[in-house]
Design a protein around this motif. Structure first.
Motif, PDB file in Angstrom:
ATOM      1  N   LEU A   1       0.744  -1.365   0.051  1.00 27.61           N
ATOM      2  CA  LEU A   1      -0.117  -0.019  -0.059  1.00 27.61           C
ATOM      3  C   LEU A   1       0.813   1.360   0.037  1.00 27.61           C
ATOM      4  N   THR A   2       1.827   1.196   0.840  1.00 30.10           N
ATOM      5  CA  THR A   2       2.748   2.465   0.985  1.00 30.10           C
ATOM      6  C   THR A   2       3.643   2.706  -0.413  1.00 30.10           C
ATOM      7  N   PHE A   3       3.679   1.658  -1.069  1.00 32.27           N
ATOM      8  CA  PHE A   3       4.534   1.735  -2.385  1.00 32.27           C
ATOM      9  C   PHE A   3       3.514   2.342  -3.368  1.00 32.27           C
ATOM     10  N   LYS A   4       2.363   1.840  -3.365  1.00 31.95           N
ATOM     11  CA  LYS A   4       1.363   2.223  -4.277  1.00 31.95           C
ATOM     12  C   LYS A   4       1.122   3.892  -4.037  1.00 31.95           C
ATOM     13  N   ASP A   5       0.890   4.196  -2.984  1.00 36.24           N
ATOM     14  CA  ASP A   5       0.562   5.711  -2.790  1.00 36.24           C
ATOM     15  C   ASP A   5       1.884   6.549  -3.128  1.00 36.24           C
ATOM     16  N   ALA A   6       3.070   5.917  -2.918  1.00 34.43           N
ATOM     17  CA  ALA A   6       4.367   6.652  -3.460  1.00 34.43           C
ATOM     18  C   ALA A   6       4.286   6.693  -4.858  1.00 34.43           C
ATOM     19  N   GLU A   7       3.912   5.515  -5.487  1.00 32.92           N
ATOM     20  CA  GLU A   7       3.819   5.694  -6.840  1.00 32.92           C
ATOM     21  C   GLU A   7       2.915   6.605  -7.582  1.00 32.92           C
ATOM     22  N   LYS A   8       1.870   6.727  -7.005  1.00 30.40           N
ATOM     23  CA  LYS A   8       0.641   7.518  -7.440  1.00 30.40           C
ATOM     24  C   LYS A   8       1.314   9.112  -7.143  1.00 30.40           C
ATOM     25  N   GLU A   9       1.791   9.273  -6.170  1.00 33.85           N
ATOM     26  CA  GLU A   9       2.389  10.549  -5.764  1.00 33.85           C
ATOM     27  C   GLU A   9       3.351  11.058  -7.087  1.00 33.85           C
ATOM     28  N   LEU A  10       4.097  10.016  -7.049  1.00 28.90           N
ATOM     29  CA  LEU A  10       5.232  10.429  -8.075  1.00 28.90           C
ATOM     30  C   LEU A  10       4.488  10.551  -9.508  1.00 28.90           C
ATOM     31  N   GLN A  11       3.373   9.853  -9.951  1.00 25.94           N
ATOM     32  CA  GLN A  11       2.940   9.973 -11.170  1.00 25.94           C
ATOM     33  C   GLN A  11       2.200  11.285 -11.268  1.00 25.94           C
ATOM     34  N   ASP A  12       1.487  11.681  -9.992  1.00 27.90           N
ATOM     35  CA  ASP A  12       0.874  13.112 -10.212  1.00 27.90           C
ATOM     36  C   ASP A  12       1.945  14.338 -10.349  1.00 27.90           C
ATOM     37  N   LYS A  13       2.770  14.158  -9.678  1.00 29.13           N
ATOM     38  CA  LYS A  13       3.938  15.079  -9.948  1.00 29.13           C
ATOM     39  C   LYS A  13       4.397  15.127 -10.967  1.00 29.13           C
ATOM     40  N   PHE A  14       4.651  14.014 -11.689  1.00 26.36           N
ATOM     41  CA  PHE A  14       5.155  13.858 -13.257  1.00 26.36           C
ATOM     42  C   PHE A  14       4.245  14.570 -14.166  1.00 26.36           C
ATOM     43  N   GLU A  15       2.807  14.203 -13.923  1.00 23.06           N
ATOM     44  CA  GLU A  15       1.729  14.773 -14.899  1.00 23.06           C
ATOM     45  C   GLU A  15       1.866  16.185 -14.661  1.00 23.06           C
ATOM     46  N   HIS A  16       1.946  16.752 -13.575  1.00 25.44           N
ATOM     47  CA  HIS A  16       2.011  18.178 -13.225  1.00 25.44           C
ATOM     48  C   HIS A  16       3.321  18.944 -13.998  1.00 25.44           C
ATOM     49  N   LEU A  17       4.074  18.349 -13.840  1.00 24.20           N
ATOM     50  CA  LEU A  17       5.560  18.752 -14.449  1.00 24.20           C
ATOM     51  C   LEU A  17       5.445  19.022 -15.748  1.00 24.20           C
ATOM     52  N   LYS A  18       4.786  17.773 -16.347  1.00 23.21           N
ATOM     53  CA  LYS A  18       4.436  17.708 -18.009  1.00 23.21           C
ATOM     54  C   LYS A  18       3.559  18.770 -18.470  1.00 23.21           C
ATOM     55  N   ARG A  19       2.436  18.962 -17.642  1.00 22.03           N
ATOM     56  CA  ARG A  19       1.408  19.978 -18.094  1.00 22.03           C
ATOM     57  C   ARG A  19       2.233  21.387 -18.009  1.00 22.03           C
ATOM     58  N   ILE A  20       3.108  21.736 -17.058  1.00 23.86           N
ATOM     59  CA  ILE A  20       3.767  23.001 -16.960  1.00 23.86           C
ATOM     60  C   ILE A  20       4.661  23.113 -18.120  1.00 23.86           C
ATOM     61  N   GLN A  21       5.218  22.061 -18.541  1.00 26.07           N
ATOM     62  CA  GLN A  21       6.221  21.980 -19.519  1.00 26.07           C
ATOM     63  C   GLN A  21       5.633  22.337 -20.872  1.00 26.07           C
ATOM     64  N   GLN A  22       4.610  21.644 -21.146  1.00 28.58           N
ATOM     65  CA  GLN A  22       3.914  21.646 -22.448  1.00 28.58           C
ATOM     66  C   GLN A  22       3.337  23.259 -22.188  1.00 28.58           C
ATOM     67  N   GLU A  23       2.845  23.749 -21.500  1.00 31.20           N
ATOM     68  CA  GLU A  23       2.577  25.335 -21.345  1.00 31.20           C
ATOM     69  C   GLU A  23       3.706  26.076 -21.696  1.00 31.20           C
ATOM     70  N   GLU A  24       4.750  25.847 -21.059  1.00 28.96           N
ATOM     71  CA  GLU A  24       5.822  26.594 -21.320  1.00 28.96           C
ATOM     72  C   GLU A  24       6.257  26.601 -23.292  1.00 28.96           C
ATOM     73  N   ILE A  25       6.067  25.376 -23.640  1.00 33.24           N
ATOM     74  CA  ILE A  25       6.553  25.112 -24.914  1.00 33.24           C
ATOM     75  C   ILE A  25       5.446  26.005 -25.915  1.00 33.24           C
ATOM     76  N   LEU A  26       4.173  25.850 -25.487  1.00 32.06           N
ATOM     77  CA  LEU A  26       3.066  26.700 -26.169  1.00 32.06           C
ATOM     78  C   LEU A  26       3.519  28.024 -26.236  1.00 32.06           C
ATOM     79  N   LYS A  27       3.717  28.656 -24.900  1.00 34.14           N
ATOM     80  CA  LYS A  27       4.124  29.916 -24.715  1.00 34.14           C
ATOM     81  C   LYS A  27       5.383  30.257 -25.892  1.00 34.14           C
ATOM     82  N   LEU A  28       6.444  29.546 -25.755  1.00 32.19           N
ATOM     83  CA  LEU A  28       7.725  29.755 -26.652  1.00 32.19           C
ATOM     84  C   LEU A  28       7.068  29.815 -28.146  1.00 32.19           C
TER      85      LEU A  28
END
Ligand code: GDP
Length: 444
Positions: free
Chosen positions: A382-409
């Motif tokens: 369970l602990t590993f799953k939570d940690a994995e989900k957290e990581l996935q969310d972080k990754f998605e968030h970063l990916k979104r930010i990066q895409q917005e940056e790309i669009l802006k550029l």
């Protein structure tokens, strides 16, 4: 071929006289050869004050210089020095272990001086007992360190024993064969010596101290036991002194020479003969059958064993061995104290019940362990799953930010490219205007 003599020998055993050669007459030779191959060992304990002549006497006994440094008088407590030597006399090997007290009698408070000696003797018995109790024991190769004899060195005061002597001997007499010696006997006159010997023997008797009894099989040993000889008055020396035309071992004094091996001068030869020549084997036997047996009995009794069943009938030797085997093979947390007073049948039933109980307990513990393990694995998952989900969310968030940056550029680049195009357009217009002006001027 053997002839039945027809007579009954002992408990219904018939005695036969052989009428030919069978070979079993060589049994003693076989024993001798086997013993020689195996080698012999002998363990001596020397107890006595520092400087009383322990090392010198051992050297004199074996006519060897068993090199050693002189002992100091400044030890805060009594210790023991153990050394083992391999000696050879006409192809007969002897593993000799000499244990000597160090600092004995040097402390102001001598009350506990005997304790290290007692502890050492017991420790050797315990080591042997442990080996004996093993299921797979190797007593044949075992280096038996049990002490076979204690040479107790008495200070030649000419008066009586010191309280330290009595205290020590009293505490060790059930553990070891004591042979008392009057050390440095050359310092006593003949009359003083005999009186001193008598005093010592009566003091030992009145204090109930048991010393080694030489077996009275022959005249010499019987004489040793008789009053007058014990304790042996000994003198040690490795010095070679010239007497007439011979070189002898002795001590040279301004008034003459004391010959160590002269029976008129001291009891050294008698001691050596009785100790090494006649009774070494008996000392070993006594150590095993008397002192070790005593230790073993009290140890096993403390563990709750008894040779008598509840019906006061002796438990057979085989059963007793079974009990000991059970003792060493029983897991330590199974309580078996007190059960040996049952007869062996009860004991075996009890042992079976205990074994079953132990088996069940093991299974229960194993099941519990399994459950706990599974639970912990689930928790971890369970602990590993939570940690994995957290990581996935972080990754998605970063990916979104990066895409917005790309669009802006992208947008900025597009704007810049439009500006460049406008600029080139303006530049071309201005160049054509400039060219028009130049043409008009030339015409004018
Ligand atoms: P340990 O400390 O008991 O081992 O004593 P040592 O064997 O080292 O002897 C101490 C001193 O006593 C040495 O100088 C020996 O020469 C001397 N000594 C040893 N045996 C005798 C003896 O029988 N008579 C005399 N007079 N001196 C001895």
């Amino acid at each position: 071929r053997a002839e039945i003599r027809g007579s009954h020998f002992g408990l219904g055993i018939r005695c036969l006289t052989t009428l030919g050669h069978f070979g079993f007459e060589c049994l003693p030779t076989q024993l001798v050869n086997k013993s020689i191959q195996k080698g012999f060992s002998f363990n001596i304990l020397c107890v006595g004050e520092t400087g009383i002549g322990k090392s010198t006497l051992i050297n004199t006994l074996f006519n060897t210089n068993l090199k050693e440094n002189k002992s100091s008088h400044f030890y805060s407590k009594v210790g023991l020095k153990v050394k083992t030597y391999e000696l050879l006399e006409r192809n007969i090997p002897l593993k000799l272990t000499v244990v000597k007290t160090v600092g004995y009698g040097d402390q102001i408070n001598k009350e506990a001086s005997y304790q290290p000696v007692v502890d050492y003797l017991d420790a050797q018995f315990e080591a042997y007992l442990q080996e004996e109790l093993k299921i797979k024991r190797s007593l044949a190769d075992y280096h038996d360190s049990r002490i076979h004899v204690c040479l107790y060195f008495i200070t030649p005061t000419g008066h009586s024993l010191k309280s330290l002597d009595l205290l020590t001997m009293k505490n060790i007499d059930r553990r070891v064969n004591i042979i008392p010696l009057i050390a440095k006997a050359d310092s006593l006159s003949k009359n003083d010596l005999q009186r001193f010997k008598n005093n010592i023997m009566s003091e030992l008797n009145s204090n109930g101290i048991q010393i080694y009894q030489f077996p009275a099989d022959d005249e010499a040993t019987a004489q040793a036991n008789s009053s007058g000889l014990l304790p042996f008055a000994v003198v040690g020396s490795m010095e070679e002194v010239k007497v007439g035309k011979r070189m002898v071992r002795g001590r040279h004094y301004p008034w003459g020479v004391l010959q160590v091996e002269n029976e008129n001068h001291c009891d050294f030869v008698k001691l050596r003969d009785l100790l090494l020549c006649t009774n070494m084997e008996d000392l070993k036997d006594q150590t095993h059958s008397q002192h070790y047996e005593c230790y073993r009995t009290s140890r096993l009794q403390k563990l709750g064993f008894s040779d008598m069943g509840p019906d006061n009938q002796p438990v057979s030797a085989q059963s007793y061995t079974d009990v000991i085997n059970v003792l060493v093979s029983t897991p330590p947390h199974i309580e078996i104290r007190g059960v040996a007073t049952q007869n062996i049948g009860d004991f075996q039933e009890m042992y079976e019940a205990k074994r079953q109980e132990f088996h069940n307990q093991c299974q229960r513990e194993e099941e519990e362990l399994k459950q706990t393990f599974m639970q912990r694995v689930k928790e971890k998952e369970l602990t590993f799953k939570d940690a994995e989900k957290e990581l996935q969310d972080k990754f998605e968030h970063l990916k979104r930010i990066q895409q917005e940056e790309i669009l802006k550029l992208e947008e900025e680049r597009r704007k810049l490219e439009e500006q460049i195009i406008d600029f080139y357009k303006m530049k071309a217009a201005s160049e054509s205007a400039q060219a028009q002006v130049c043409t008009n001027l030339k015409k004018d």
